[in-house]
Design an enzyme around this catalytic site. Sequence first.
Site, PDB file in Angstrom:
ATOM      1  N   LYS A  79       0.841  -1.192   0.000  1.00 39.60           N
ATOM      2  CA  LYS A  79       0.000   0.000   0.000  1.00 39.60           C
ATOM      3  C   LYS A  79       0.880   1.248   0.000  1.00 39.60           C
ATOM      4  CE  LYS A  79      -3.866   2.131   2.535  1.00 39.60           C
ATOM      5  NZ  LYS A  79      -4.820   1.986   3.674  1.00 39.60           N
ATOM      6  N   SER A 164      -9.813   2.475   2.897  1.00 42.83           N
ATOM      7  CA  SER A 164      -8.896   3.134   1.981  1.00 42.83           C
ATOM      8  C   SER A 164      -7.983   2.170   1.230  1.00 42.83           C
ATOM      9  CB  SER A 164      -8.021   4.111   2.765  1.00 42.83           C
ATOM     10  OG  SER A 164      -7.208   3.417   3.715  1.00 42.83           O
ATOM     11  N   SER A 188     -10.410   0.212   7.302  1.00 39.39           N
ATOM     12  CA  SER A 188      -9.864   0.281   5.943  1.00 39.39           C
ATOM     13  C   SER A 188      -9.135  -0.963   5.467  1.00 39.39           C
ATOM     14  CB  SER A 188      -8.933   1.495   5.812  1.00 39.39           C
ATOM     15  OG  SER A 188      -9.681   2.687   5.836  1.00 39.39           O
TER      16      SER A 188
END
Length: 498
Positions: A79, A164, A188
Amino acid sequence: MTDLTDLGIAGIRDGVRDGSFTARDVADAFIVKVSQAKALNAFLVETPEHAIAAATAADTARAAGETLKPLAGVPIGMKDLFCTKGVTTTAASHILEGFTPTYESTVSQNLWDAGAGMLGKLNMDQFAMGSSNETSAFGNVISPWKRNDANGVGGNAALAPGGSSGGSSSAVAARLCPGATGTDTGGSIRQPAAFTGISGIKPTYGRCSRWGTIAFASSLDQAGPMARDVRDCAILLEAMAGFDAKDGTSLQLDVPKWEAGLSANLNGLRVGIPKEYRVDGMPEEIEALWQKGIDWLKDAGATIVEVSLPHTKYALPAYYIIAPAEASSNLARYDGVRYGIRDLPAGSGLQDMYAATRADGFGPEVKRRIMIGTYVLSAGFYDAYYTQAQKVRTLIARDFEKAWETCDVLLTPTAPSAAFALGEKSADPIAMYLNDVFTVPSSLAGLPAMSVPGGLDKQGLPLGLQIIGKPLDEQGVLNAGLAIEQRAGFTARPEAWW
């Protein structure tokens, strides 16, 4: 030979160890897959050279008869919230466009030390603020799933992969990588995992170091793994976790052997069902799946008890005071002085540069949360909002402590709906924030929590079940997740259209 990209982390690790295939074979297969799936916009940066270098090291070690590292031969996605030395790290924000760290985050370094290779940096909601991956400065991530219309015919609407960590969930579900890192502030990891039919676990706050991870809300942010099944999550989490002296919130504890401790035998386990999670308007399909989850855990030997978490209804408003307040403080460092973009209008001064840089660099959702956070921290409102929200947070934590007197884990839905179409909720921030209604309470209490896929809705989209555990009881969470996984028999996968 089986398509190597269909293998998960355990399958790749074991196959490289026993010589069924080489680590380079695996890396090459995933590199090609990533290059073919640009339509999903899951990767912001591709790093095939990193994956190949790690694969070469694994193959060389095996040829020399050396003991292989725990993740030797396993390529993963990272990420874009984790700083990676020499590789652009932006938190999917224009304000950090072009920023290349000179250091490695502790979580990513732990994974490289374990032998993993990096396929690239994954797209995300800007500064981890969002529930649909529509706030990225570099375009929306698209879910690999498609939904059916009322007649069972495939729909064409592009779906949200959750947020997210939407790039992570989309990439894992589409078989672009066998596993990925995510971060979870209010859900998330878990919500995007539920939306895309994969597994993801947020460990106890402090299990994984936050050092080198771009901050959103420091008292809530926690890294965790996202993968196709529970075992793969356990394997990744073992590599990611550990004490870090550079992080003052890091827990100085040994990392348990979570994979070795996996067991779907839940005899003696007490599973709590919080009555407050039966919210008005919850779809019948999610209610039905929740009941199936209860039955599956009973079948595994667990005892079901009803519990009460009376302050649950205050969790979401408390979270959306505390998280923006911490974001307002954390994001003050992005001012155009030291790194990232600098917008300096002709004839302007320092304050003008700050204003222009932040106006140009931050997206609308980030600006909204900064303004909310600045407001609740301002003189005259600090006690009325922020202090009260912290008191509510304490009450929510106490609710969980009380529940642990009668149960060992909790079972709830992960999200109040299946994946929705991009643009369907983005115009209404409150509707978007409601996606976190089931995940936020455990985040406020710092508890381990996991989402596992339980089935499909009538439109053919995945639905997830959430297991919440006591502090430091990731093993209990993983075991309950494994029991559900085995009984749900979830094997659905998106058909490649990209």
